[in-house]
Write a protein that holds these residues in place. Structure first.
Motif, mmCIF file in Angstrom:
data_model
loop_
_atom_site.group_PDB
_atom_site.id
_atom_site.type_symbol
_atom_site.label_atom_id
_atom_site.label_comp_id
_atom_site.label_asym_id
_atom_site.label_seq_id
_atom_site.Cartn_x
_atom_site.Cartn_y
_atom_site.Cartn_z
ATOM 1 N N CYS A 1 -58.787 56.638 61.262
ATOM 2 C CA CYS A 1 -58.616 55.815 62.457
ATOM 3 C C CYS A 1 -59.424 54.522 62.345
ATOM 4 N N THR A 2 -58.996 53.539 63.092
ATOM 5 C CA THR A 2 -59.662 52.242 63.107
ATOM 6 C C THR A 2 -60.549 52.147 64.339
ATOM 7 N N SER A 3 -61.274 51.047 64.437
ATOM 8 C CA SER A 3 -62.096 50.823 65.624
ATOM 9 C C SER A 3 -61.222 50.741 66.868
ATOM 10 N N TYR A 4 -59.988 50.274 66.719
ATOM 11 C CA TYR A 4 -59.060 50.210 67.850
ATOM 12 C C TYR A 4 -58.801 51.613 68.410
ATOM 13 N N GLY A 5 -58.545 52.567 67.536
ATOM 14 C CA GLY A 5 -58.296 53.930 67.974
ATOM 15 C C GLY A 5 -59.499 54.538 68.662
ATOM 16 N N ARG A 6 -60.682 54.332 68.080
ATOM 17 C CA ARG A 6 -61.905 54.885 68.681
ATOM 18 C C ARG A 6 -62.186 54.242 70.038
#
Length: 359
Positions: free
Chosen positions: A110-115
């Motif tokens: 996952c990316t920072s967007y997902g987190r």
């Protein structure tokens, strides 16, 4: 008796999950199904009995609960699935039949967007639903982000693992797993304590993640992978499926975008989107209204929609979906009307998203 019940789990090496579940449904309990199941593999029964006894002793020594499908503590949402496991091994004191439960799964990359999306949504949901249970798989990426967000907000969180309770994969998440167990969460598996993680086990455990929840949220996922398997299972189990849209240039948003495009998942961007669709109302608001003295005696007249719902509930507890089918009212109307009846003290929410008429 627990040791004998575990034998029914061992028979799954010879029977399909659906066959085993059917046997319990037909016989009425795991105990009665045991004789039927073991008769089909009688040649192996002595070995199975010995192994079952050893498993029971290990669980007692290591404070692991053994919950069979006929146990009242067994998660009722999962029990409704045709391929529900006959035995669960539970470390922790989580309520497996909490009123509200949602699974959050997706990519391990996952990316920072997902987190950030997970943190924002879980933060807001925790404000309204302090007893919401977050279910995931304790894996890297989206899974651990969901567990950490739940722990940060004091929400019970349940990890479904693809191995036995004697190990933890990945070991890097042992700290989070211990916090879950010591709090009001749990680590759960259907596998015996000495089973190591294998690829097929991860796919098998995904049905438990989907089956234990009212809904599944996919923040990020590639077009294929474990998160998408769980999404398909949620659809098969007739559970709500939510997806967060992302950039068309991001491989990790390809899965959610495809689900939305194909009308398989509902597009959501906030906690409010999810709670409104599911009809989950602010627990604190309900509690405050009751403290301020809103009593059922003050309300003697029902609206037309309330009368329809009360008439159905007089025949027994119902879910929102079953109420919608019986009254032919849309889900949104059912949710709003149920909320009004709760505020008046005529309806009480039960575990497993069921509603009870207070007579």
């Amino acid at each position: 008796m627990q040791a004998e019940l575990i034998i029914s789990q061992l028979t799954l090496g010879k029977l399909s999950l659906i066959d085993a579940k059917r046997a319990i449904d037909e016989k009425g309990s795991a105990e009665e199904a045991l004789e039927f199941l073991s008769s089909r593999i009688s040649a192996n029964f002595p070995h199975l009995a010995e192994k079952a006894k050893a498993e029971e002793e290990w669980c007692q020594k290591n404070k692991v609960r053994i919950i069979t499908i006929s146990d009242p503590d067994y998660p009722q949402r999962l029990k409704n699935c045709c391929d529900a496991p006959m035995v669960l091994f539970v470390r922790g004191k989580a309520n497996l039949n909490a009123q509200h439960a949602i699974s959050i799964v997706g990519t391990r990359q996952c990316t920072s967007y997902g987190r950030d999306c997970i943190d924002r949504i879980v933060d807001k949901m925790a404000e309204k639903l302090p007893n919401l249970h977050i279910v995931s798989g304790l894996a890297y990426g989206i899974d651990i982000a969901a567990h950490r967000a739940a722990l940060h907000n004091g929400l019970p969180t349940i990890g479904i693992v693809a191995h036995g309770q004697a190990t933890l994969y990945p070991a890097h998440h042992r700290s989070e797993a211990n916090k879950m167990v010591l709090g009001n969460g749990a680590v759960i598996t259907e596998f015996f304590h000495d089973v190591f993680p294998e690829a097929r086990n991860f796919l098998q455990r995904n049905r438990i993640i989907a089956g234990m929840s009212d809904a599944t949220l996919i923040p990020e996922s590639a077009s294929h992978g474990g998160g998408m398997v769980t999404a398909r299972l949620a659809i098969d189990y007739n559970r709500e499926l939510f997806a967060i849209p992302g950039s068309v240039l991001s491989p990790m948003s390809e899965g959610p975008n495809n689900l939305i495009r194909d009308n398989k998942a509902t597009l959501v961007t906030s906690a409010e989107d999810i709670t409104n669709i599911l009809g989950w109302h602010d627990e604190k608001e309900i509690q405050q209204a009751r403290k301020e003295g809103i009593e059922r005696e003050l309300f003697t007249d029902f609206s037309d929609d309330e009368q329809k719902i009360v008439a159905v509930l007089q025949h027994g507890d119902q879910s929102i979906n079953s109420l919608s089918q019986a009254t032919e009212l849309p889900i949104s109307t059912i949710s709003a009307t149920i909320f009004a009846l709760e505020m008046k003290g005529f309806v009480r929410a039960l575990s497993g998203n069921q509603y009870h008429l207070v007579k």
